[in-house]
Design an enzyme around this catalytic site. Structure first.
Site, short mmCIF file in Angstrom:
data_model
loop_
_atom_site.label_atom_id
_atom_site.label_comp_id
_atom_site.label_asym_id
_atom_site.label_seq_id
_atom_site.Cartn_x
_atom_site.Cartn_y
_atom_site.Cartn_z
N LYS A 94 41.99 51.08 47.46
CA LYS A 94 40.55 50.78 47.61
C LYS A 94 39.90 51.82 48.55
CE LYS A 94 41.44 45.99 46.59
NZ LYS A 94 40.98 44.63 46.58
N HIS A 98 37.39 47.10 37.54
CA HIS A 98 37.85 46.24 38.64
C HIS A 98 36.70 45.30 39.02
CE1 HIS A 98 39.23 44.91 42.54
NE2 HIS A 98 40.44 45.30 42.19
N GLU A 105 43.39 39.89 36.43
CA GLU A 105 43.15 39.67 37.85
C GLU A 105 42.04 38.62 38.01
OE1 GLU A 105 44.29 43.14 40.45
OE2 GLU A 105 42.32 43.67 39.69
N GLY A 118 42.55 39.03 46.98
CA GLY A 118 42.39 39.04 48.43
C GLY A 118 42.24 37.66 49.07
N GLY A 152 46.66 45.08 45.83
CA GLY A 152 45.61 45.59 46.71
C GLY A 152 46.11 45.55 48.14
C1 PEP Z 1 43.01 43.99 43.67
O1 PEP Z 1 42.04 44.24 44.37
O2 PEP Z 1 43.10 44.45 42.53
C2 PEP Z 1 44.06 43.13 44.20
C3 PEP Z 1 45.01 42.72 43.40
O3 PEP Z 1 43.96 42.82 45.53
P1 PEP Z 1 44.91 41.84 46.38
O4 PEP Z 1 46.31 42.21 46.06
O5 PEP Z 1 44.53 42.10 47.78
O6 PEP Z 1 44.58 40.45 45.94
#
Ligand code: PEP
Length: 222
Positions: free
Chosen positions: A8, A85, A157, A163, A215
């Site tokens: 990110k 995303h 996702e 997050g 992430g």
């Molecule tokens: C993402 O932002 O694609 C993600 C999977 O983040 P996290 O692993 O922090 O949930």
């Protein structure tokens, strides 16, 4: 098995150099794809880790100030690129048409698109999640040949999981994976959202899973 690390908007130049040194020491047989920020792409050097990008322009190279085209990414040896995303859909108002254009530009440059799709908490609670996922998927692959569709990696996702520490059950993920596979002949399907060292053992048991998108965990010291 493929694992995508999404840095990110993190790591300045010096931090990235130290981080790269650190993760280059990881011994693994899985394909590790690192998606640094655009500037750190030019600092990337590794013969073990594969280079990815977090974004690409929907335009070709030319008079598009501030944009980075697929052709430029290719010249830096970028092999994979995230598209759609949820953070870009939300904060940059990235729409279905742009996402479809970005996928086309990447495929023209032989870069594998990693299409991120997933529902919000409200969409899951109101049982609209399948409809949303279908719309995100079909709009993204609009006008693509079957051959090109197969080249796309899909990352499921759920927005409510990114997050937050919350993750769907394996049954919920399997339901979505099968649903996705009924619309696209993708060769790989990943899960992303709050994956950590503890829950990965449970996630590993998911039918059809080809890997993960990380992430927070991508930035954790090993
Ligand atoms: C993402 O932002 O694609 C993600 C999977 O983040 P996290 O692993 O922090 O949930």
């Amino acid at each position: 098995m493929i694992v995508i690390l999404n840095n990110k908007c993190n790591l300045n130049k010096d931090e990235f150099k130290a981080y790269l040194k650190d993760i280059s020491e990881i011994k693994t047989k899985i394909d590790l794809v690192l998606c640094p920020n655009f500037l750190n792409i030019s600092e990337f050097k590794s013969d073990k880790i594969i280079l990815g990008s977090q974004n690409v322009s929907a335009q070709n190279s030319g008079a598009f100030t501030g944009e980075i085209s697929a052709n430029i990414l290719k010249s830096y040896n970028v092999k994979y690129c995230l598209v759609g995303h949820s953070e870009r859909r939300k904060y940059q108002q990235e729409n279905y048409h742009e996402i479809n254009q970005k996928i086309k530009k990447l495929l023209e440059s032989n870069i594998t698109p990693i299409l991120c799709i997933g529902e919000t908490k409200e969409e899951r609670d109101s049982k609209k999640y399948k409809e949303v996922i279908k719309e995100q998927l079909l709009s993204a692959i609009k006008d693509l040949s079957l051959e090109n569709q197969k080249k796309i990696i899909i990352a499921y996702e759920p927005v409510w999981s990114i997050g937050t520490g919350l993750i769907p059950t394996n049954n919920q993920i399997e339901e979505i994976f099968s649903y996705i596979k009924s619309y696209i002949m993708t060769n790989k399907i990943l899960y992303g959202g709050s994956v950590n060292e503890t829950n990965v053992d449970t996630l590993k048991k998911i039918n059809l899973i080809d890997g993960y998108l990380l992430g927070t965990l991508s930035l954790q010291e090993k």
